[in-house]
Design a protein around this motif. Structure first.
Motif, PDB file in Angstrom:
ATOM      1  N   SER A   1     -14.432  11.612   3.365  1.00  0.00           N
ATOM      2  CA  SER A   1     -15.653  11.719   2.570  1.00  0.00           C
ATOM      3  C   SER A   1     -15.600  10.734   1.412  1.00  0.00           C
ATOM      4  CB  SER A   1     -15.815  13.133   2.030  1.00  0.00           C
ATOM      5  OG  SER A   1     -15.990  14.030   3.088  1.00  0.00           O
TER       6      SER A   1
ATOM      7  N   LYS B   1     -17.834   9.193  -2.020  1.00  0.00           N
ATOM      8  CA  LYS B   1     -18.955   9.350  -2.938  1.00  0.00           C
ATOM      9  C   LYS B   1     -19.897   8.164  -2.780  1.00  0.00           C
ATOM     10  CE  LYS B   1     -16.432  12.006  -6.336  1.00  0.00           C
ATOM     11  NZ  LYS B   1     -15.961  12.096  -7.705  1.00  0.00           N
ATOM     12  N   THR B   2     -21.162   8.383  -3.107  1.00  0.00           N
ATOM     13  CA  THR B   2     -22.152   7.322  -2.981  1.00  0.00           C
ATOM     14  C   THR B   2     -22.653   6.894  -4.349  1.00  0.00           C
ATOM     15  OG1 THR B   2     -23.863   8.986  -2.687  1.00  0.00           O
ATOM     16  CG2 THR B   2     -22.958   7.994  -0.700  1.00  0.00           C
ATOM     17  N   SER B   3     -23.249   5.715  -4.394  1.00  0.00           N
ATOM     18  CA  SER B   3     -23.834   5.200  -5.626  1.00  0.00           C
ATOM     19  C   SER B   3     -25.262   5.745  -5.759  1.00  0.00           C
ATOM     20  CB  SER B   3     -23.826   3.675  -5.624  1.00  0.00           C
ATOM     21  OG  SER B   3     -24.702   3.205  -4.640  1.00  0.00           O
TER      22      SER B   3
ATOM     23  N   GLN C   1     -27.390  11.312   2.422  1.00  0.00           N
ATOM     24  CA  GLN C   1     -26.218  11.913   1.806  1.00  0.00           C
ATOM     25  C   GLN C   1     -26.104  13.377   2.208  1.00  0.00           C
ATOM     26  OE1 GLN C   1     -25.682  11.221  -2.406  1.00  0.00           O
ATOM     27  NE2 GLN C   1     -27.255   9.645  -2.357  1.00  0.00           N
TER      28      GLN C   1
ATOM     29  N   TYR D   1     -23.217  17.102   1.438  1.00  0.00           N
ATOM     30  CA  TYR D   1     -22.156  17.681   0.625  1.00  0.00           C
ATOM     31  C   TYR D   1     -21.064  18.191   1.540  1.00  0.00           C
ATOM     32  CZ  TYR D   1     -19.744  20.438  -2.879  1.00  0.00           C
ATOM     33  OH  TYR D   1     -18.795  20.949  -3.717  1.00  0.00           O
TER      34      TYR D   1
ATOM     35  N   THR E   1     -17.180  17.064  -2.179  1.00  0.00           N
ATOM     36  CA  THR E   1     -17.654  15.706  -2.414  1.00  0.00           C
ATOM     37  C   THR E   1     -19.079  15.570  -1.902  1.00  0.00           C
ATOM     38  OG1 THR E   1     -15.417  14.871  -2.110  1.00  0.00           O
ATOM     39  CG2 THR E   1     -17.198  13.273  -1.954  1.00  0.00           C
TER      40      THR E   1
ATOM     41  N   GLY F   1     -21.895  12.911  -0.792  1.00  0.00           N
ATOM     42  CA  GLY F   1     -21.963  11.515  -0.398  1.00  0.00           C
ATOM     43  C   GLY F   1     -22.049  11.351   1.098  1.00  0.00           C
TER      44      GLY F   1
ATOM     45  N   ARG G   1     -16.484   3.330  -2.960  1.00  0.00           N
ATOM     46  CA  ARG G   1     -17.702   4.125  -3.117  1.00  0.00           C
ATOM     47  C   ARG G   1     -18.732   3.497  -2.191  1.00  0.00           C
ATOM     48  NH1 ARG G   1     -20.089   7.417  -7.274  1.00  0.00           N
ATOM     49  NH2 ARG G   1     -18.111   7.289  -8.341  1.00  0.00           N
TER      50      ARG G   1
END
Length: 166
Positions: free
Chosen positions: A6, A8-10, A18, A20, A26, A28, A130
């Motif tokens: 997993s 994370k995204t910007s 996206q 969870y 996390t 993303g 990321r």
């Protein structure tokens, strides 16, 4: 070996792409990969909320078409459900690697180190630490580019540039 991570995204990634991951806590995307000792065979980028088992069957289908000689795959316990039956229909025997319940301390699982090592190599590329891409297919392309970079560095004998010691 098949595994997922997993990421994370910007903020520029659309919310529809996206999810969870409750296990990792996390929000993303999830990078699912099939690797061998030489590198990545297949990549699938999905929302983080998608289970590993749900992403495993499309991944193995992708590998079965690209690598028809593949007959054996290893996976962790997250892939023990429908992935084993679906892979058997594709001619791939999936062996689930499980942890010994008597062991209380950390012990590396056999064969799993191949996927974990590859995911670690991918994290060395700043663009993959990321997920910045708005589309999942572009994230998959970035993973392939990172692996191409890694392989060309190995072939040319060039060291990875670093800021340490300057």
């Amino acid at each position: 070996m098949i595994d997922a991570q997993s990421i994370k995204t910007s903020p520029n990634v659309p919310a529809a792409g996206q999810g969870y991951d409750a296990g990792k806590k996390t929000a993303g995307r999830k990078h699912s990969i099939v690797v061998d000792t030489l590198g990545v065979l297949a990549v699938l980028v999905t929302a983080a909320g998608l289970s590993d088992g749900a992403a495993g069957l499309p991944l193995l289908t992708q590998v079965a078409t690209a690598q028809p000689t593949l007959t054996k795959a290893w996976a962790d316990s997250a892939y023990r459900t429908t992935v084993i039956d679906g892979a058997a229909a594709l001619g791939i025997d999936v062996e689930v690697i499980s942890r010994d319940p008597a062991t209380r301390s950390f012990t590396p699982l056999p064969r799993r180190w191949v996927a974990e090592r590859t995911l670690g190599w991918l994290m060395l590329h700043r663009r993959l630490a990321r997920d910045y891409e708005a589309r999942p297919d572009r994230s998959e392309a970035m993973i392939h580019i990172a692996m191409i970079d890694l392989m060309t560095r190995r072939l040319t004998g060039e060291n990875t540039p670093t800021w340490r010691g300057t």
